[in-house]
Design a protein around this motif. Structure first.
Motif, PDB file in Angstrom:
ATOM      1  N   UNK A 240     -17.111  -4.670 -18.744  1.00 54.66           N
ATOM      2  CA  UNK A 240     -16.016  -5.155 -17.913  1.00 54.66           C
ATOM      3  C   UNK A 240     -16.400  -5.376 -16.461  1.00 54.66           C
ATOM      4  N   UNK A 241     -17.244  -4.480 -15.907  1.00 56.56           N
ATOM      5  CA  UNK A 241     -17.467  -4.606 -14.467  1.00 56.56           C
ATOM      6  C   UNK A 241     -18.251  -5.859 -14.132  1.00 56.56           C
ATOM      7  N   UNK A 244     -16.064  -8.977 -14.913  1.00 57.83           N
ATOM      8  CA  UNK A 244     -15.065  -9.185 -13.854  1.00 57.83           C
ATOM      9  C   UNK A 244     -15.696  -9.873 -12.646  1.00 57.83           C
ATOM     10  N   UNK A 245     -16.872  -9.385 -12.288  1.00 61.65           N
ATOM     11  CA  UNK A 245     -17.527  -9.900 -11.093  1.00 61.65           C
ATOM     12  C   UNK A 245     -17.901 -11.370 -11.280  1.00 61.65           C
ATOM     13  N   UNK A 248     -14.664 -13.612 -11.452  1.00 66.23           N
ATOM     14  CA  UNK A 248     -14.108 -13.844 -10.112  1.00 66.23           C
ATOM     15  C   UNK A 248     -14.903 -14.943  -9.395  1.00 66.23           C
ATOM     16  N   UNK A 269     -10.147  -0.867 -16.040  1.00 68.72           N
ATOM     17  CA  UNK A 269     -10.748  -1.292 -14.781  1.00 68.72           C
ATOM     18  C   UNK A 269     -11.171  -2.754 -14.786  1.00 68.72           C
ATOM     19  N   UNK A 270     -10.856  -3.492 -15.870  1.00 70.03           N
ATOM     20  CA  UNK A 270     -11.141  -4.925 -15.865  1.00 70.03           C
ATOM     21  C   UNK A 270     -10.326  -5.581 -14.752  1.00 70.03           C
ATOM     22  N   UNK A 271     -10.923  -6.580 -14.105  1.00 73.03           N
ATOM     23  CA  UNK A 271     -10.206  -7.310 -13.046  1.00 73.03           C
ATOM     24  C   UNK A 271      -9.256  -8.309 -13.722  1.00 73.03           C
TER      25      UNK A 271
END
Lengths: 384, 334, 294
Positions: A240-241, A244-245, A248, A269-271
């Motif tokens: 996820x991190x 997400x990055x 975005x 914690x996913x954006x």
């Protein structure tokens, strides 16, 4: 001069003492209580993927606690060990759990790069291992040899990659796709390879395959290129991190493709704002009507104050699969546990009804979820 | 007289080594050292061999390297490839070790040709860059040699390096490193560490000795890597990137720059420290392992700012010059 | 052509981000000749403080940057006092190992639960992104903010080092401590301030980094720190314009490799360039040749 000599000598003595103390400490296992079974957990509890290790440890402890520290006629005693996500340490702790703590079975580890060496050690020693999350095929089968003591609770990469590709082609009507993957992570490489295979076989075109390193945070160059290619799908098979990055930055660069991903996305914690509209394959849906799912989410949230992510769910399933196998075997002999585990048929886990195939991989259905309005919405179920 | 006492000492050290070996064997057979601590012991000796290599490069010759683990990795992958294709018999295993050492030394030579002209921190950064380049190379190696596995790691190397082999090569490495350091070449290396200009003036070919030390040290790293590949069943590029290089550096500096004794003792202590912390901290404070490990490092440096052993050598590793002084009127020339 | 220009802008952004870190790195190096490995971790702490500032404590983001700067300056000075000052006259390599130890300590300590915790955190940007299209090339307000900040930092540092009394003290120190002391420079205070300023710069870099790449975690400082330091060496370590130049080259090298050759090889090519440059110019692009020892 004299003083420094003494200090040096003292250091030598201290080091040797610590070595002896270590060895000695290892040599004094408490006399085993009459009916006790030992289970080990190996997870990265320090270091750069500590957050994954935390989820797994939480779920493992919750599962043991729920069993009342009992399985069949045995009292459970568990040992947790940290591998720091370093393969060398993973081998050391596997040795420790097996030869010093004398565990019958191990849950772990999180990453394939630690689980593969653990599987080699455990197979040689004849101890059962079930990994919650190591997706590399080499964990259970290497060069055609099935390591029969090794199991896992997660999909292997081929299945998930294929499901994602079929979904993109059939449901989203996609014709073209681009993918970004971590060149140092077999999980994302596996998903990428099988996604590509199925996508191309189904008549789609891969416009770009771009690699990055685990430590990269700037994807502007690659995303600028992809923006020009205008693919229908941007496949982001990472945790996820990272997803997400990248997501975005992809929107920043004006990429309008639909995002697609794997179970690594499943995390509170996913954006959600950045990934809005994206789809991902997963082991289960929190909206799944089966009571076991709602129960699990409620229990975990009550105990740890956050929604369980994919890693926690899989660790919970892995632990329960193991406990069920021990209960069925009625023995702490690893060979008996292995046979019971292999015979698992339709076990009702949070991530679905699980049986094992001949390679120790779970046969279970995949759910497709969509990120929508800041939450995960259930879309459909795909059977293997 | 002096010669005689030297032989006596040598015999004593040999007897001591055999005694240590016998003691450990006995402890293993009696079950006092279980396979876990046996593995940690093996690992500590492997790390010590690699660290000895860096000690020769940096501690003795003053060539700053933060890419030592790259050569460790080259040795590991090369040796692994050899036994993976030839099998795990003793002959194949020895061939693999030779191949590992040779490949690491060869790469060190080719890399050293242009780069060893750099000095100080600039050399350090160049070796660091080399480490990153090697890591990317290992990550993508499967495109050229599929057996290397690339980013998914390499499995299938026969696990034939037992304690006996590792101990043998551990002792052999110590003897080799000691003899190198105490040879004329080794002293030339020390001279260029102290002052390159002065060394040059007295006729030392600086570049040649830098290269000699670098190739020798990287060869030892290759040997350590080759042993590692046959003791740990999985090779992954992340085993050989920046942080393992830093580990070697820490060991050499913490032991005392220029002290082989310090390097060996610290290497073994450093490996055991991590494992002993595991036992001491227990499950409740497991997160603190990294914190305490770092704290011990900083505090040790602050308390012993010359490293644990300064630049002193003890026992077998002590230079002959000091021993010769014991003779009544012996004047020894190196 | 537009594609190329767009990639140039991307490279510029990445280069400027490296510059934000490299400036503080190189200044500390220039004065005390220490590779301050903990710089990347102070950068991480700065990013976290900034994040807490504009999300949890509801500060306007410029104020959050100032708070991060103050806290990090204090942190940098504390580190200097406890870990580096006792080693000031020990061999240089000892201070380097101490710096590595401090770096590990900050990383592991901050990932404990009662500190920042191990989780990755998504940063919600404190202001709306705005995009301008100039001749087909898109530029965002974040990029402008980073460019402007890096340039201001560059000019400010140059001014500080060459036009102020403190700067004169720093430059004197970089030559010889004893002479500096004889000339009335307060050595301890000057070095302490140098670390404080370096850490404050790292904090600015950290907060802007968190805004540009909106995700933070406790190990985030390692790689940018390493790359920034490499960039500083590339340009000529110890030289403030050199750090800027090296960072820009590093950024372009990485982006251009990813854009035109292969994204898999970006680190390999970037570091190959570094080694090549060092072979041609052993003290970096702007560096003057001077004999020195480890």
């Amino acid at each position: 001069m004299r003083v420094s000599k003494w200090v040096a000598l003292l250091t030598v003595i201290l080091f040797s003492l610590s070595i002896i103390a270590g060895c000695g400490g290892g040599q004094a296992p408490p006399p085993a209580a009459a009916e006790e079974i030992k289970i080990g957990l190996i997870a990265p509890l320090t270091g750069d993927v500590k957050t994954f290790g935390e989820s797994v440890k939480n779920a493992f402890e919750l599962a043991i606690e729920e069993s009342g520290n009992k399985v069949g006629d045995f009292n459970i005693k568990y040992v947790i060990a940290d591998d720091r996500n370093v393969a060398t340490e993973a081998v050391n702790v596997a040795d420790k759990l097996i030869t010093q703590d004398k565990v019958s079975a191990i849950v772990g580890s999180v990453t394939s790069s630690c689980t593969i060496p653990i599987s080699e050690v455990a197979q040689a020693a004849g101890v059962v291992v079930i990994s919650p999350t190591a997706t590399n095929p080499k964990v259970t089968v290497d060069a055609g040899n099935r390591k029969d003591f090794i199991f896992r609770a997660c999909f292997i990469d081929p299945f998930q990659g294929t499901v994602a590709a079929r979904f993109a082609l059939d449901e989203l009507g996609a014709k073209t796709a681009a993918v970004l993957f971590d060149q140092g992570n077999d999980y994302t490489i596996g998903l990428k390879d099988f996604f590509k295979e199925a996508f191309v076989a189904g008549g789609g075109t891969m416009l770009a395959e771009e690699a990055y390193a685990k430590t990269d945070t700037d994807f502007s160059a690659v995303l600028t290129r992809i923006a020009q290619l205008k693919p229908d799908i941007l496949f982001l098979p990472d945790y996820y991190q990272k997803a997400s990055l990248i997501g975005k930055q992809a929107r920043d660069k004006g990429i309008t493709a639909v995002f697609l991903g794997g179970d690594g996305w499943d995390s509170p914690d996913l954006d959600f704002a950045a990934m809005e509209g994206g789809y991902f394959t997963n082991h289960y849906s929190p909206e799944d009507p089966r009571p076991v799912v709602a129960e699990w989410v409620a229990k975990y949230t009550a105990k740890y104050g956050q929604t369980p992510d994919a890693l926690a769910t899989l660790a919970y399933d892995a632990t329960n699969l193991l406990l069920a196998a021990i209960e069925k075997a009625g023995s702490k002999d690893p060979a008996a546990i292995r046979d019971a585990m292999a015979a698992t048929d339709g076990f009702q886990a949070v991530s679905g009804s699980i049986s094992f195939d001949e390679n120790g991989n779970p046969i279970k259905s995949a759910a497709i979820l969509q990120v929508k309005d800041g939450a995960q919405k259930f879309v459909t179920i795909v059977d293997p | 007289m002096g010669v005689n006492s030297n032989y006596k000492r040598l015999a004593l050290y040999a007897a001591g080594t055999v005694a240590v070996y016998a003691l450990i064997k006995l402890l293993v057979l009696s079950g006092f050292i279980n396979p876990y601590w046996q593995r940690v012991l093996d690992q500590s000796m492997i790390v010590a061999i690699g660290a000895l290599g860096l000690s020769v490069i940096f501690g003795i010759s003053g060539q700053f390297s933060i890419g030592h683990a790259a050569f460790y990795g080259i040795g590991a992958y090369t040796a692994g490839l050899v036994t993976k294709s030839l099998g795990g018999e003793a002959a194949a295993f020895l061939a693999a070790l030779v191949a590992g050492v040779f490949m690491a030394a060869l790469v060190a030579f080719l890399f050293g040709l242009p780069v060893l002209r750099l000095t100080s921190d600039y050399l350090g950064i160049a070796t660091l860059g080399f480490g990153v380049i090697c890591k990317v190379g290992f990550d993508n190696a499967n495109k050229v040699i599929p057996a290397m596995g690339g980013a998914t790691g390499m499995t299938g190397v026969p696990q034939v390096a037992d304690f006996d082999w590792i101990f043998l090569f551990f002792i052999l490495s110590i003897v080799l490193a000691r003899n190198f350091v105490q040879s004329a070449q080794g002293r030339s290396c020390m001279a260029l560490r102290e002052d390159e200009v002065a060394a040059n003036v007295i006729g030392i070919n600086i570049f040649r000795y830098k290269m000699l030390a670098f190739v020798f040290g990287c060869g030892l790293a290759g040997l350590a890597g080759a042993l590692y590949a046959h003791r740990y069943p999985f090779l992954h590029p992340s085993n050989f990137d920046f942080l393992p290089s830093v580990d070697f550096l820490i060991i050499v500096v913490l032991g005392g720059m220029g002290s082989l004794t310090g390097t060996v003792v610290t290497a073994i202590g450093w490996v055991f420290l991590l494992e002993v912390l595991r036992a001491v901290l227990g499950m409740a404070f497991m997160d603190w392992r990294g914190v305490i490990y770092a704290l011990i490092l900083v505090v040790t440096i602050l308390v012993r700012r010359q490293g644990l052993f300064g630049n002193k050598e003890y026992g077998f590793l002590a230079p002959r010059v000091f021993k010769a002084k014991e003779g009544p009127n012996a004047t020894v020339k190196g | 052509m537009e594609y190329f220009l767009e990639q140039v802008i991307n490279g510029l952004q990445l280069g400027m981000v490296y510059a934000l870190i490299a400036l503080g790195y190189t200044m500390v190096y220039g004065i005390v000749r220490l590779i301050n490995f903990a710089h990347g971790d102070v950068f991480m702490v700065g990013a976290f403080i900034g994040y807490f500032g504009f999300t949890n404590w509801n500060m306007p983001w410029p104020l959050a940057i100032v708070v991060a700067m103050i806290i990090c300056a204090a942190l940098g000075m504390t580190i200097e006092r406890l870990a580096y000052r006792p080693l000031r006259y020990a061999p240089r390599i000892m201070a380097l190992i101490a710096a590595i130890g401090v770096s590990f300590f900050i990383e592991y300590f901050c990932s404990l639960k009662f500190m920042f915790g191990p989780n990755y955190r998504v940063v919600q940007r404190p202001f709306e992104e705005v995009y301008w299209s100039i001749g087909g090339v898109t530029i965002s307000n974040i990029q402008v903010l980073i460019f402007v900040t890096a340039v201001i930092m560059l000019i400010g540092l140059q001014y500080l080092v060459y036009r102020t009394k403190l700067g004169a003290a720093m430059r004197t120190l970089s030559f010889d401590h004893d002479t500096a002391r004889l000339m009335g420079v307060n050595v301890d205070r000057t070095i302490s301030l140098t670390f404080g300023i370096g850490a404050a710069l790292a904090a600015v870099g950290g907060v802007l980094y968190a805004i540009a790449y909106p995700q933070i975690f406790t190990f985030m400082g390692i790689m940018p720190g390493l790359k920034a330091f490499t960039a500083a060496v590339l340009g000529g370590i110890g030289l403030i314009p050199g750090a800027m130049l090296g960072a820009l080259i590093m950024g372009q090298a990485e982006v251009m490799t990813a854009a035109f050759i292969s994204s898999q090889l970006r680190d390999m090519i970037a570091f190959s360039i570094l080694i090549l440059v060092l072979l041609i110019k052993p003290t970096g692009i702007l560096g003057k040749t001077q004999p020195e020892k480890v």
